[in-house]
Design a protein around this motif. Structure first.
Motif, PDB file in Angstrom:
ATOM      1  N   THR A 176     -11.187  33.350 -33.845  1.00 44.32           N
ATOM      2  CA  THR A 176     -11.472  34.596 -34.553  1.00 44.32           C
ATOM      3  C   THR A 176     -12.125  34.333 -35.896  1.00 44.32           C
ATOM      4  OG1 THR A 176      -9.225  34.568 -35.380  1.00 44.32           O
ATOM      5  CG2 THR A 176      -9.664  35.939 -33.487  1.00 44.32           C
ATOM      6  N   GLN A 177     -11.849  33.147 -36.478  1.00 46.29           N
ATOM      7  CA  GLN A 177     -12.444  32.891 -37.787  1.00 46.29           C
ATOM      8  C   GLN A 177     -13.862  32.355 -37.692  1.00 46.29           C
ATOM      9  OE1 GLN A 177      -9.565  30.257 -39.349  1.00 46.29           O
ATOM     10  NE2 GLN A 177      -8.357  31.873 -40.314  1.00 46.29           N
ATOM     11  N   LYS A 178     -14.102  31.483 -36.701  1.00 45.83           N
ATOM     12  CA  LYS A 178     -15.385  30.788 -36.685  1.00 45.83           C
ATOM     13  C   LYS A 178     -16.336  31.290 -35.608  1.00 45.83           C
ATOM     14  CE  LYS A 178     -14.169  27.438 -39.665  1.00 45.83           C
ATOM     15  NZ  LYS A 178     -13.056  26.620 -39.264  1.00 45.83           N
ATOM     16  N   GLY A 179     -15.845  31.998 -34.606  1.00 41.12           N
ATOM     17  CA  GLY A 179     -16.751  32.508 -33.592  1.00 41.12           C
ATOM     18  C   GLY A 179     -16.856  31.610 -32.369  1.00 41.12           C
ATOM     19  N   PHE A 180     -17.566  32.109 -31.353  1.00 39.03           N
ATOM     20  CA  PHE A 180     -17.602  31.424 -30.066  1.00 39.03           C
ATOM     21  C   PHE A 180     -18.305  30.083 -30.107  1.00 39.03           C
ATOM     22  CE2 PHE A 180     -15.520  33.508 -26.768  1.00 39.03           C
ATOM     23  CZ  PHE A 180     -15.571  34.871 -26.975  1.00 39.03           C
ATOM     24  N   TYR A 181     -19.425  30.000 -30.818  1.00 37.07           N
ATOM     25  CA  TYR A 181     -20.199  28.765 -30.786  1.00 37.07           C
ATOM     26  C   TYR A 181     -19.379  27.601 -31.306  1.00 37.07           C
ATOM     27  CZ  TYR A 181     -24.073  25.556 -31.186  1.00 37.07           C
ATOM     28  OH  TYR A 181     -24.900  24.471 -31.045  1.00 37.07           O
ATOM     29  N   GLU A 182     -18.714  27.809 -32.461  1.00 41.54           N
ATOM     30  CA  GLU A 182     -17.873  26.746 -33.017  1.00 41.54           C
ATOM     31  C   GLU A 182     -16.712  26.430 -32.093  1.00 41.54           C
ATOM     32  OE1 GLU A 182     -18.298  24.987 -35.779  1.00 41.54           O
ATOM     33  OE2 GLU A 182     -20.239  25.958 -35.976  1.00 41.54           O
TER      34      GLU A 182
ATOM     35  N   TRP B   2     -16.523  26.706 -28.703  1.00 46.34           N
ATOM     36  CA  TRP B   2     -16.860  25.911 -27.514  1.00 46.34           C
ATOM     37  C   TRP B   2     -17.176  24.468 -27.891  1.00 46.34           C
ATOM     38  CZ3 TRP B   2     -14.881  28.500 -24.033  1.00 46.34           C
ATOM     39  CH2 TRP B   2     -15.253  29.778 -23.664  1.00 46.34           C
ATOM     40  N   ASN B   3     -17.671  24.248 -29.096  1.00 46.66           N
ATOM     41  CA  ASN B   3     -18.097  22.896 -29.477  1.00 46.66           C
ATOM     42  C   ASN B   3     -17.130  22.220 -30.423  1.00 46.66           C
ATOM     43  OD1 ASN B   3     -20.656  22.822 -28.112  1.00 46.66           O
ATOM     44  ND2 ASN B   3     -21.236  24.447 -29.508  1.00 46.66           N
ATOM     45  N   TRP B   4     -15.888  22.615 -30.430  1.00 48.59           N
ATOM     46  CA  TRP B   4     -14.918  22.136 -31.402  1.00 48.59           C
ATOM     47  C   TRP B   4     -14.424  20.743 -31.064  1.00 48.59           C
ATOM     48  CZ3 TRP B   4      -9.494  24.780 -32.030  1.00 48.59           C
ATOM     49  CH2 TRP B   4      -8.882  24.280 -33.187  1.00 48.59           C
ATOM     50  N   PHE B   5     -14.602  19.815 -32.020  1.00 50.81           N
ATOM     51  CA  PHE B   5     -13.993  18.508 -31.890  1.00 50.81           C
ATOM     52  C   PHE B   5     -12.924  18.419 -32.967  1.00 50.81           C
ATOM     53  CE2 PHE B   5     -13.598  14.229 -30.595  1.00 50.81           C
ATOM     54  CZ  PHE B   5     -13.241  13.533 -31.727  1.00 50.81           C
TER      55      PHE B   5
ATOM     56  N   ILE C 258     -11.398  16.581 -27.946  1.00 42.59           N
ATOM     57  CA  ILE C 258     -12.463  17.551 -27.701  1.00 42.59           C
ATOM     58  C   ILE C 258     -11.794  18.825 -27.233  1.00 42.59           C
ATOM     59  CG2 ILE C 258     -14.611  17.964 -26.528  1.00 42.59           C
ATOM     60  CD1 ILE C 258     -14.626  15.028 -25.782  1.00 42.59           C
ATOM     61  N   ILE C 259     -11.460  19.702 -28.151  1.00 44.71           N
ATOM     62  CA  ILE C 259     -10.706  20.881 -27.740  1.00 44.71           C
ATOM     63  C   ILE C 259     -11.579  21.822 -26.928  1.00 44.71           C
ATOM     64  CG2 ILE C 259      -9.545  22.913 -28.572  1.00 44.71           C
ATOM     65  CD1 ILE C 259      -8.187  21.408 -30.570  1.00 44.71           C
ATOM     66  N   GLY C 260     -12.845  21.958 -27.340  1.00 42.92           N
ATOM     67  CA  GLY C 260     -13.700  22.919 -26.657  1.00 42.92           C
ATOM     68  C   GLY C 260     -13.789  22.697 -25.159  1.00 42.92           C
ATOM     69  N   GLY C 261     -13.702  21.440 -24.755  1.00 38.15           N
ATOM     70  CA  GLY C 261     -13.871  21.143 -23.342  1.00 38.15           C
ATOM     71  C   GLY C 261     -12.591  20.868 -22.590  1.00 38.15           C
ATOM     72  N   THR C 262     -11.464  20.851 -23.293  1.00 35.99           N
ATOM     73  CA  THR C 262     -10.221  20.479 -22.616  1.00 35.99           C
ATOM     74  C   THR C 262      -9.157  21.548 -22.717  1.00 35.99           C
ATOM     75  OG1 THR C 262      -9.405  19.366 -24.579  1.00 35.99           O
ATOM     76  CG2 THR C 262     -10.554  18.023 -22.969  1.00 35.99           C
ATOM     77  N   LEU C 263      -9.556  22.787 -22.865  1.00 34.61           N
ATOM     78  CA  LEU C 263      -8.518  23.800 -22.775  1.00 34.61           C
ATOM     79  C   LEU C 263      -8.946  24.894 -21.814  1.00 34.61           C
ATOM     80  CD1 LEU C 263     -10.024  26.068 -24.501  1.00 34.61           C
ATOM     81  CD2 LEU C 263      -8.396  25.592 -26.258  1.00 34.61           C
TER      82      LEU C 263
END
Lengths: 115, 741
Positions: free
Chosen positions: B93-99, B101-104, B115-120
């Protein structure tokens, strides 16, 4: 034994041909479409076997779009075929609209997946 | 006016439930004002009104019964896993979808990162974020935490609606209503969906039931549109929980059962193919799932059944075309041998070359329950993964446990595509519920639906016995919860009054049972499933309520008193909570994706202080957090979990041997304990300066209330660590300093 089976095979093919010729032409068009889709899927698989499957998602989306649309066309054929008692109250326009909707979703997902 | 008024009353006498006394117009006027007739409703509309009001009440009931902990404590997130989900939702909610999906994330699993974006599984977070943005758009200034806390009860209410429609599809509206009520309060479902339990299962059970309902609807109607809807339901399920593997195996099993028993039809072909192809494609859009649908052994059953169906229906079509048995048999032989041969070769090559990965440990241990204990200690150590005891079944299901076989009987009496499905769902889910406690949750919807069939059918039969077609019409005694409608007028033989009395007695008995069920469910919810786990309550010596808020105290101390880049080592249970509330980097957390890293921490905890210091230096650890329950008698502390640290550490580093810590196979912490146990890091950190403390009146100092013994090593000196902070009762943090030498 060999001659018996080849004669059998010939009789089989012959009777299949004659029975198939009796199907209505609208169903034949759908069958043609299914055949074309499966054929393009096979070509893609052969190409993948030669070249390798590196962007695997692209390969999958290509093959699955062909298989998917073939399968949906077969479902349409089932629903439109007059001989199926279960679907006799379903107007063929309704069946076609469902077919178009499902294909739309299928191809939207494929576009997302192509990468 | 009286004439026109009595006309409809006459016409619907036998179906209505209001007593029409036509001979006394005055009384009938009064009664008709009080009854629903004053609204000029026909019977069908009355029935619709009753159904809608029951569903509304059930909707509200399902929501409010899950609010106990919010009322008793406060609106906070419970347990361990939900803190990770909360943290990711906050990030979204704070950073938006792009951040997102690509969150490390470099704050957990130091120094590896994750790699949270790809492992949840993003379904839960996206759902909560959508609701948050929706409410914000309507200018409700809610905090994301409130939305997260109340997500699970909201989806539980939605599940009751889906259960109603599903029951209606399988049996009739009466069964649907009973199913909705049963699932609204069933403890098996409540356990994972109370307010505050912000975990994947809260939305996943809704998605599961929705997918099954849509699929059964597709099979019943044979419509492509319903198949598409079930594919979307499946997509939502895949995005929400790893348990989607159950769906992708149960549905092919169901199709196979129908094919074998000869109940297949064209509708089945349309439904399954549409759902499989579209569902598979949609599922592959989730990064965490990726290509598993074509590469993993767990998903191969669905693909196998897909190909089988093509062959099967193709043969059916050819048979229909040929009309000649002999030729067809020849054709059949050729095709079947080709198809089976090709399929077997493909499967064999795929498995042997490793392209199709075998069943992963998590799911293999469901088929072979002894597998995890020998090979994967991490899976075996989780308390939710233990086999279920009978008492748990009784606790979570109560009367549904014996209504389940009764419902199976009714289903078998009236077999159709839909009832076959619910029977298979019920039986397979009951098997898995027996293997693992956590999976009682998956069995709950099936048990509720099948029991609802039993309840509804029984009560329908009983009330049919009661309704007579005599001059003085009697009202059938109706159930408080179910609204079974009868369509036939039963002619009762007046010479058998015992039948009617027996029916009345049985109805009272059923009413009693169902009311006991409701009481039990509310009691269970209140006592057992509404504790937030992070805040504990107990009764003091004078009967006053004592609240232990030590966990949060410790995490906030870490947040406010340590440097922002400090690294905290603790056992993996607390990882999510430390990152979410303490906002510090941790070494291992609840994701448990890297067994070696966890084993390293386990080894550090079980070694002598010098060796542990080396390991901690290599991991850049600044603080160590330990949970100790000896002062209060809290039994889920780290000393009780210590043997698992030893086992997991010993699984990777053979230098740690479990027998070193035991005495004659017994786990002790008093004077008779093993010397390695008395001097390992965990012992020292837990009992540092504990020997001076008087914990209980009449016992010597250093009496451990959780283990019930006096500790063995009271004179503990720490060389490399110093005590940083101890909360009033439970948590201890240690600062790692420089070597004294």
């Amino acid at each position: 034994m060999g001659r018996a089976t080849s004669k059998d095979a010939q009789a089989l093919i012959h009777s299949l041909r004659s029975a198939y010729a009796a199907t209505p032409s609208s169903l034949k068009i759908i069958d043609l479409y299914v055949g074309f889709a499966v054929f393009s899927a096979i070509i893609q698989v052969v190409y993948m076997a030669i070249v390798g499957s590196f962007p695997f998602n692209s390969f999958l989306s290509g093959v699955l779009s062909c298989i998917g649309t073939a399968v949906l066309a077969v479902c349409l054929r089932i629903q439109v075929n007059k001989e199926n008692k279960e679907f006799k109250d379903l107007p063929s326009e309704h069946a076609f609209a469902d077919f178009v909707l499902c294909n739309l979703v299928l191809h939207l997902v494929i576009m997302n997946f192509l990468g | 006016m009286a004439v026109t008024k009595t006309e409809p009353i006459n016409g619907s006498t036998t179906k209505s439930s209001a007593p029409p006394l036509q001979s006394m117009p005055l009384k009938s006027d009064l009664l008709s004002i009080l009854s629903l007739k004053s609204l000029r409703l026909k019977t069908k509309q009355q029935e619709l009104l009753i159904r809608v009001s029951i569903l509304c009440l059930v909707y509200v009931l399902a929501f409010i019964t899950r609010l106990f902990s919010v009322l008793r404590y406060e609106s906070m997130i419970h347990e361990f896993d939900p803190y990770f989900n909360y943290r990711t939702t906050l990030f979204l909610t704070q950073k938006g979808f792009y951040e997102f999906w690509n969150w490390f994330d470099s704050e957990s699993w130091y120094p590896l990162g994750r790699i949270i974006g790809g492992t949840l599984y993003p379904g839960l977070m996206v759902t909560a974020a959508m609701m948050y943005w929706g409410l914000r758009f309507l200018r409700f200034a809610v905090h994301i935490r409130e939305v997260c806390v109340l997500t699970a009860p909201f989806f539980a209410s939605n599940t009751t609606l889906v259960a109603y429609f599903f029951g209606k599809e399988i049996w009739d509206t009466g069964a649907g209503l009973v199913a909705a009520v049963l699932i609204a309060i069933c403890p098996g479902y409540i356990s994972r969906s109370v307010a505050g339990s912000y975990d994947n299962e809260g939305v996943a059970i809704f998605a599961l039931l929705l997918t099954f309902y849509l699929f059964v609807k597709a099979v019943n109607t044979g419509s492509l549109a319903w198949g598409l809807a079930s594919a979307f339901g499946y997509f939502y399920m895949v995005s929400a929980w790893g348990g989607y593997v159950f769906i992708i195996n149960l549905i092919p099993l169901y199709v196979l059962a129908l094919l074998i028993t000869g109940r297949y039809s064209m509708r089945l072909y349309v439904a399954y193919n549409c759902m499989y192809v579209l569902g598979m494609l949609l599922a592959m859009q989730i990064r965490f799932v990726g290509f598993q649908h074509v590469q993993s052994g767990e998903h191969m059953a669905a693909m196998g059944v897909f190909f089988l169906m093509q062959v099967f229906y193709f043969l059916d079509w050819v048979k229909h075309l040929l009309n000649d048995k002999k030729l067809f048999e020849a054709f059949l032989r050729i095709t079947v041998t080709c198809a089976v041969g090709v399929g077997a070769i493909a499967l064999g090559v795929g498995t042997a070359s490793g392209y199709i990965s075998p069943w992963s440990g998590r799911f293999y241990s469901l088929l072979d329950p002894t597998y995890a204990k020998d090979h994967i200690p991490i899976i075996a150590s989780v308390s939710e993964h233990q086999p279920t005891a009978w008492s748990s079944f009784m606790f979570d299901f109560h009367i549904l446990l014996f209504l389940f076989p009764a419902g199976l009987y009714f289903c078998f009496k009236r077999l159709s595509d839909a009832t076959i499905f619910i029977v298979m769902y019920g039986l397979t889910s009951m098997y898995f519920a027996g293997v693992m406690v956590r999976l009682i949750l998956v069995a709950t919807p099936a048990v509720c639906l099948i029991s609802a069939i039993a309840v509804s059918a029984t009560i329908k039969n009983l009330t049919m016995l009661l309704r007579t077609k005599s001059k003085v019409s009697q009202t059938g005694s109706t159930k408080g919860t179910g609204g079974g409608k009868t369509s036939s007028k039963a002619m009762l033989d007046q010479s058998q009054p015992f039948q009617r009395n027996g029916a009345i007695a049985l109805l009272f008995g059923a009413f009693y049972l169902l009311s006991r069920y409701a009481i039990h469910c509310t009691w269970v919810t209140s006592e057992a499933y509404s504790s937030p786990s992070i805040v504990l309550a107990a009764r003091g010596a004078h009967g006053n309520r004592v609240i232990f808020d030590d966990y949060r105290e410790a995490y906030y101390w870490l947040r406010q008193n340590t440097p922002p880049d400090a690294k905290v080592m603790s056992w993996w249970d607390y990882g999510y909570q430390i990152t979410a509330m303490g906002n510090r980097t941790v070494i291992v957390d609840n994701n448990t994706w890297n067994n070696t890293h966890i084993a390293t921490v386990g080894r550090a905890m079980s070694s002598y202080e010098d060796e542990a210091y080396e390991i901690m230096r290599s991991l850049d650890v600044d603080y160590v957090l330990v949970v100790f329950g000896g002062v209060t008698g809290y039994s889920s502390d780290d000393i009780n979990k210590f043997l698992w640290m030893v086992r997991i550490g010993g699984g990777v580093f053979p230098v740690i041997k479990e027998p070193d810590y035991l005495v004659n196979g017994e786990y002790r912490v008093d004077k008779g304990a093993a010397p390695k146990m008395l001097n390992c890091l965990m012992y020292k950190l837990s009992y540092y300066r504990f020997g001076e403390l008087m914990t209980e009146y009449g016992k010597p100092p250093g009496y451990d209330r959780a283990r019930g013994v006096e500790i063995g090593n009271k004179d503990i000196k720490l060389e490399h660590l110093e005590e940083a902070f101890t909360t009033s009762k439970l948590d201890r943090s240690y600062l790692q300093g420089q070597a004294a030498k």
